[in-house]
Scaffold this motif. Structure first.
Motif, short mmCIF file in Angstrom:
data_model
loop_
_atom_site.label_atom_id
_atom_site.label_comp_id
_atom_site.label_asym_id
_atom_site.label_seq_id
_atom_site.Cartn_x
_atom_site.Cartn_y
_atom_site.Cartn_z
N ARG A 122 -8.18 0.20 -1.05
CA ARG A 122 -8.69 1.52 -1.43
C ARG A 122 -10.19 1.61 -1.20
O ARG A 122 -10.70 2.65 -0.76
N ASP A 123 -10.92 0.52 -1.48
CA ASP A 123 -12.35 0.49 -1.14
C ASP A 123 -12.55 0.73 0.35
O ASP A 123 -13.46 1.46 0.77
N ASP A 125 -10.52 2.33 2.43
CA ASP A 125 -10.19 3.72 2.78
C ASP A 125 -11.31 4.68 2.39
O ASP A 125 -11.72 5.54 3.18
N PHE A 126 -11.81 4.57 1.15
CA PHE A 126 -12.77 5.54 0.64
C PHE A 126 -14.22 5.24 1.04
O PHE A 126 -15.03 6.16 1.16
N SER A 127 -14.53 3.97 1.27
CA SER A 127 -15.93 3.61 1.53
C SER A 127 -16.21 3.25 2.98
O SER A 127 -17.37 3.11 3.37
N LEU A 130 -13.17 6.89 5.35
CA LEU A 130 -13.52 8.29 5.07
C LEU A 130 -14.94 8.63 5.54
O LEU A 130 -15.13 9.65 6.23
N VAL A 142 -10.76 14.26 6.37
CA VAL A 142 -9.80 13.25 5.91
C VAL A 142 -8.82 12.97 7.04
O VAL A 142 -8.09 13.89 7.47
N GLY A 147 -4.77 6.57 3.80
CA GLY A 147 -4.04 6.03 2.65
C GLY A 147 -2.60 5.66 2.90
O GLY A 147 -1.92 5.18 1.98
N SER A 178 -10.93 14.57 -12.15
CA SER A 178 -11.86 14.74 -11.04
C SER A 178 -12.92 15.79 -11.39
O SER A 178 -12.61 16.85 -11.93
N LEU A 204 -8.38 14.76 -3.70
CA LEU A 204 -8.14 13.69 -2.73
C LEU A 204 -7.49 12.49 -3.40
O LEU A 204 -6.62 11.84 -2.83
N THR A 205 -7.89 12.23 -4.64
CA THR A 205 -7.28 11.13 -5.39
C THR A 205 -5.81 11.42 -5.68
O THR A 205 -4.96 10.53 -5.57
N TYR A 208 -3.97 10.73 -2.59
CA TYR A 208 -3.94 9.29 -2.31
C TYR A 208 -2.86 8.60 -3.13
O TYR A 208 -2.09 7.77 -2.63
#
Length: 330
Positions: A122-123, A125-127, A130, A142, A147, A178, A204-205, A208
């Motif tokens: 997940r780190d 994907d998001f950091s 993305l 996106v 994900g 959120s 987005l969460t 995911y």
């Protein structure tokens, strides 16, 4: 080889003596609490907050204020790429498993597994993924496959022998709402979960976690000041006992009070229509140290680590495994 991939599970007790393992993500929320000179007091205070909140929610006319104690285990899920003793293993998921001790009867109750959710992928994907997609497009973007690998691996884990042999029920992940969404009360009030809210659009969460096979509902428990997001399979309202739900609420609300006091330790409770913000000034900080800025910075470092040691060397094998294409045996 793809046909040899398997999951393994290890557990670590989360108590005042907890120290993060070498393979644990340093941005894991409970690992953040367990560093520095005040680590033991940090942990002791957090655990006391969890127990107080549990007993408050579970209290009946004849139940003492300290009847129950919550026991937490950190569950580390590793993916191994062959079945040899020297198999390469990568820690892909960390969650919490809740246990409940009844001091009056001596009975132990199983809580819900999940709660906190931590993932190297997940780190990544998001950091990593993305920001790269957004930079390439010149606007927030996106990717279509965002994900998917993470979601497939999570669902494979839930279907694995490792999970089924260890846990009887489905997981529930409980995190903050959120700050990009607006929430409105539905009129439903659950006796344990509290007042239900619904978001104006999926975040987005939310999307995911949907890739992980989880749906979401939002509830603000009695005595809380903001709703929590509950990601789950099945029927959240009927698949779990009151004590199980209380265990998750007490644990994760405590963590959110530490991590996001502007939302979960504010002096102004959420109303009929609610838009969370980190700009609140009318909130109280807990006496527990938590470095939110460090966590954000380290997420990028750990995303790069996942890219180098997990995604790049193993992506083709993982995609074959997920597609059900086993490599031929030599």
């Amino acid at each position: 080889m793809a046909n040899d991939i398997a999951f393994s599970i290890t557990t670590t007790r989360f108590d005042e003596d907890y120290a993060p393992a070498a393979h644990s993500r340093v941005t894991t929320n409970f690992a953040n609490l367990a560093r520095g000179a005040g680590r033991r007091q940090n942990l002791r205070n957090a655990l006391a907050m969890i127990d107080r909140r549990f007993n408050e929610l579970a209290a009946g006319d004849d139940q003492g204020a300290e009847r129950y104690r919550v026991e937490l285990d950190i569950v580390t899920v590793q993916l191994q790429f062959d079945d040899t003793a020297e198999a390469e293993r990568f820690p892909i998921i960390e969650v919490l498993d809740v246990g409940i001790l009844d001091h009056r009867t001596g009975e132990r109750h199983r809580g819900i597994v999940g709660n906190n959710f931590s993932s190297y992928l997940r780190d990544y994907d998001f950091s990593v993924v993305l920001p790269a997609a957004t930079a390439a497009a010149g606007t927030f973007t996106v990717p279509e496959d965002f994900g998917i690998l993470h979601g497939e691996l999570f669902q494979r884990f839930l279907a694995s022998d490792a999970y089924r042999q260890r846990f009887a029920g489905s997981p529930v992940i409980c995190i903050s709402v959120s700050t990009s969404r607006t929430y409105r009360r539905t009129g439903l009030v659950h006796p344990v979960l509290g007042t239900e809210y619904v978001q104006d659009a999926f975040s987005l969460t939310d999307d995911y976690f949907a890739r992980m096979g989880l749906q979401v509902r939002y509830f603000m428990p009695r005595g809380s000041v903001a709703p929590l997001a509950f990601y789950f399979r099945g029927d959240l309202l009927n698949d779990f006992s009151d004590l199980q739900l209380i265990g998750t609420i007490a644990t994760m609300e405590t963590f959110q009070k530490i991590y996001r006091p502007e939302v979960y330790n504010t002096l102004t409770p959420a109303g009929e229509v609610y838009r969370p913000t980190l700009d609140h000034v009318d909130f109280v900080r807990t006496e527990i140290d938590y470095d939110r800025e460090e966590r954000s910075q380290l997420a990028v470092t750990q995303g790069r680590y996942a890219e180098e040691y997990f995604v790049k060397p193993h992506l083709q094998t993982l995609e074959q495994w997920i597609a059900g294409v086993a490599e031929p045996v030599a």
